[in-house]
Structures are given as C-alpha cells and as structure tokens.
Design an enzyme around this catalytic site. Structure first.
Site, mmCIF file in Angstrom:
data_model
loop_
_atom_site.group_PDB
_atom_site.id
_atom_site.type_symbol
_atom_site.label_atom_id
_atom_site.label_comp_id
_atom_site.label_asym_id
_atom_site.label_seq_id
_atom_site.Cartn_x
_atom_site.Cartn_y
_atom_site.Cartn_z
ATOM 1 N N LYS A 53 11.940 -13.613 -7.831
ATOM 2 C CA LYS A 53 11.995 -12.583 -8.875
ATOM 3 C C LYS A 53 13.449 -12.305 -9.256
ATOM 4 O O LYS A 53 13.779 -12.170 -10.426
ATOM 5 C CB LYS A 53 11.318 -11.287 -8.380
ATOM 6 N N GLN A 97 7.766 -4.294 -3.148
ATOM 7 C CA GLN A 97 7.001 -5.484 -2.788
ATOM 8 C C GLN A 97 5.917 -5.123 -1.772
ATOM 9 O O GLN A 97 6.175 -4.430 -0.779
ATOM 10 C CB GLN A 97 7.955 -6.559 -2.206
ATOM 11 N N ASP A 120 5.068 -3.121 -12.175
ATOM 12 C CA ASP A 120 3.904 -3.787 -11.572
ATOM 13 C C ASP A 120 2.597 -3.356 -12.224
ATOM 14 O O ASP A 120 1.580 -4.025 -12.079
ATOM 15 C CB ASP A 120 3.816 -3.416 -10.082
HETATM 16 N N1 GUN Z 1 2.671 -8.724 -3.459
HETATM 17 C C1 GUN Z 1 1.972 -9.780 -3.943
HETATM 18 N N2 GUN Z 1 1.982 -9.766 -5.295
HETATM 19 C C2 GUN Z 1 2.694 -8.682 -5.661
HETATM 20 C C3 GUN Z 1 3.046 -8.139 -6.930
HETATM 21 O O1 GUN Z 1 2.698 -8.646 -8.006
HETATM 22 N N3 GUN Z 1 3.810 -7.011 -6.890
HETATM 23 C C4 GUN Z 1 4.179 -6.417 -5.725
HETATM 24 N N4 GUN Z 1 4.898 -5.302 -5.793
HETATM 25 N N5 GUN Z 1 3.854 -6.891 -4.537
HETATM 26 C C5 GUN Z 1 3.122 -8.020 -4.510
#
Ligand code: GUN
Length: 284
Positions: A53, A97, A120
């Site tokens: 990311k 996350q 998100d």
């Molecule tokens: N863990 C797995 N996929 C995601 C996501 O799209 N966002 C976040 N914050 N955590 C994750």
C-alpha cells in the site's frame, strides 16, 4: 478457454489515472493527499500488504505515513492514535490494518475513525450508506471486483451471483454493491447446505473464503464468471480459493491469483484516498 481478467494490467492503467488526478489536485489545492496506515504487530501477511500500500501511494504521488506499533499496544493507546489522526488536518485518509490482536476490540477502533477519512469504508455509517444504496466510500476489495467486472463489460442486471464468504471486508459489502447493480445475490458461508448446487446455478461466483481451491470445476457452470478473492499460501506459493486450471477450461472469465483481485484492492484504496482528500479539501 476463459478470458483472464488481469487485475495487474487494469491496475496499471487506473493507477496512472490516479497519479494524473493527484498531480492536478496538488496544483489545485496546494497540498498532497496523505494516507496514514496503522499496523499493529508483526503478522507477515499484514506487513506485506502495508508495504504494498505504501509503495503504491508513493508511486501515485500520495503521501503515506506508516505507524508501526507492537502487539502489546492497549486499546486506549490505539484509540489515541486514531483520534490524533482524526484531528490532523494534513491527514486525509486513515487505515488501520486488520486483523488486530485479540485483546483489542476491532469495532471500537473502526467506530473511532472519522467517517470523512475512512478510506476502507469499514465505518458502520459507510457500511449503512452502502446497504441503503446511497453514496458511500466502498470497501476496497468489493470496489476492485466491480471495476474488474465493468472493465470487461459484464452485465450484472438480473444475473445470479453467488458470493462465498460473509466477511465484513469482502462478502457482505460486495453483496450490497452487486444488489445496488441489480444482481440477484446469494451469500454462502461455512454453514451453507448444498453449496455445489447453488454454485452450479450461478452466472457469477465470487469466492472469498480463504481456503485453497475450495471451488472446483464441477461447481461451475459453462460460461460462468469466476472471481477469486482468496490469498492462500500453499508450499510457499500463493493460490486462490478456486481451482484455476480446471475452471479456466469452462468459465467465460476468471481472475488469477496472484495478479487479480489483490492489485485491484490497492488500486481502489488509492481511489478512495483521493475521494476522501477531495471531499475534505472541498469541505463536503
Ligand atoms: N486486512 C485485509 N484486508 C484489509 C483491508 O482492505 N483493509 C484493512 N484495513 N485491513 C485489511
């Protein structure tokens, strides 16, 4: 043979568009969009997602800050971090996350994120907007899936879609998004009976279970579209939730793993960050 929908190729194109839009926005508003990512603990998969990311943000001209905290952090300490990011005028997107360590109540953390910075789309209010069919920040993986389906002009109206998996991150929001697009959606999960029969009826199957090759060729009707959200590590290799080689012989479209939904999730996150930033800069 199925046509492969390459998330990698599509991402490349869209990320270039995002980069151009970011550059225009910086000129217009005088500052760059800024995404703050909070990573708690040392889960290798989460570390790798967060790295990806950050790299994608940097390439697109989006500032990114990664806040690393040990898994011993308390819920209150994490809430304080979220609150200070909420108040920071130079931060336009906040991503915590997931998963978080067991001693932290995930809901409390997500609830604390300022909805304007919820890149998100996991805040309950954003989820509610999505369910209501109102304008919402759409969670990244479902958004990426829709972008992939649209990229090859797959009509959703009236289609029977089977979503396998009912997670808050993928299953539930993708079902809402598909319904918004006039598909008929069935959500299957670990207690679902007669999964094979349900799958055989589906025009589109979206597999988001986290179980390697759990969707087999006998479950797929000729000409179906198969979207694989699974990321499973088997003998050091990444494999999806579907038996790609066998299903590719009878599906009309299929997404690969790696190089399918994964890159599109990150691409959607970049788009969401830009949306949050522009809304904040425009005060709406
Ligand atoms: N863990 C797995 N996929 C995601 C996501 O799209 N966002 C976040 N914050 N955590 C994750």
């Amino acid at each position: 043979m199925a046509e492969i929908i390459s998330g990698k190729a599509l991402s490349k194109k869209i990320r270039q568009d995002v980069k151009n839009n970011v550059s225009d926005a910086i000129e217009k508003y005088g500052k760059a969009p800024h995404l703050a990512v909070v990573l708690v603990g040392e889960d290798p998969a989460s570390q790798s997602y967060v790295r990806a990311k950050r790299r994608a943000c940097e390439k697109a001209g989006i500032l990114s800050t990664t806040i690393l905290k040990p898994s011993s952090i308390t819920e209150e300490e994490l809430l304080e971090i979220v609150n200070s990011l909420n108040q920071d005028e130079d931060v336009h997107g906040i991503l915590v996350q997931l998963p978080l360590p067991d001693h932290i109540n995930e809901d409390r953390i997500i609830d604390a994120i300022d909805i304007h910075k919820d890149v998100d789309g996991f805040h309950p209010l954003n989820i509610a907007y999505l369910q209501l069919g109102r304008e919402a920040i759409v969670p990244a993986t479902p958004k990426g899936i829709l972008t992939m389906l649209n990229s090859v002009n797959i009509e959703l109206e009236g289609k029977d879609v089977l979503v396998i998996g009912r997670s808050n991150i993928v299953g539930k929001p993708v079902a809402a998004l598909l319904m918004k697009n006039n598909a008929t959606v069935t959500i299957a999960h670990s207690r679902t009976k007669n999964l094979t029969l349900k799958a055989q009826r589906a025009d589109i199957i979206i597999a988001a279970v986290g179980k390697a090759k759990m969707v087999t060729a006998d479950m797929v009707k000729d000409g179906a579209v198969v979207i694989d959200v699974g990321v499973n590590r088997v003998d050091g290799k990444l494999v999806g939730d579907v038996d790609f080689d066998e299903i590719a012989k009878k599906a009309s479209y299929i997404t690969p793993v790696p190089g399918g939904v994964g890159p599109m999730t990150i691409t959607s996150l970049l788009q969401n960050t830009l949306i949050c930033y522009e809304r904040i800069m425009n005060n709406d």
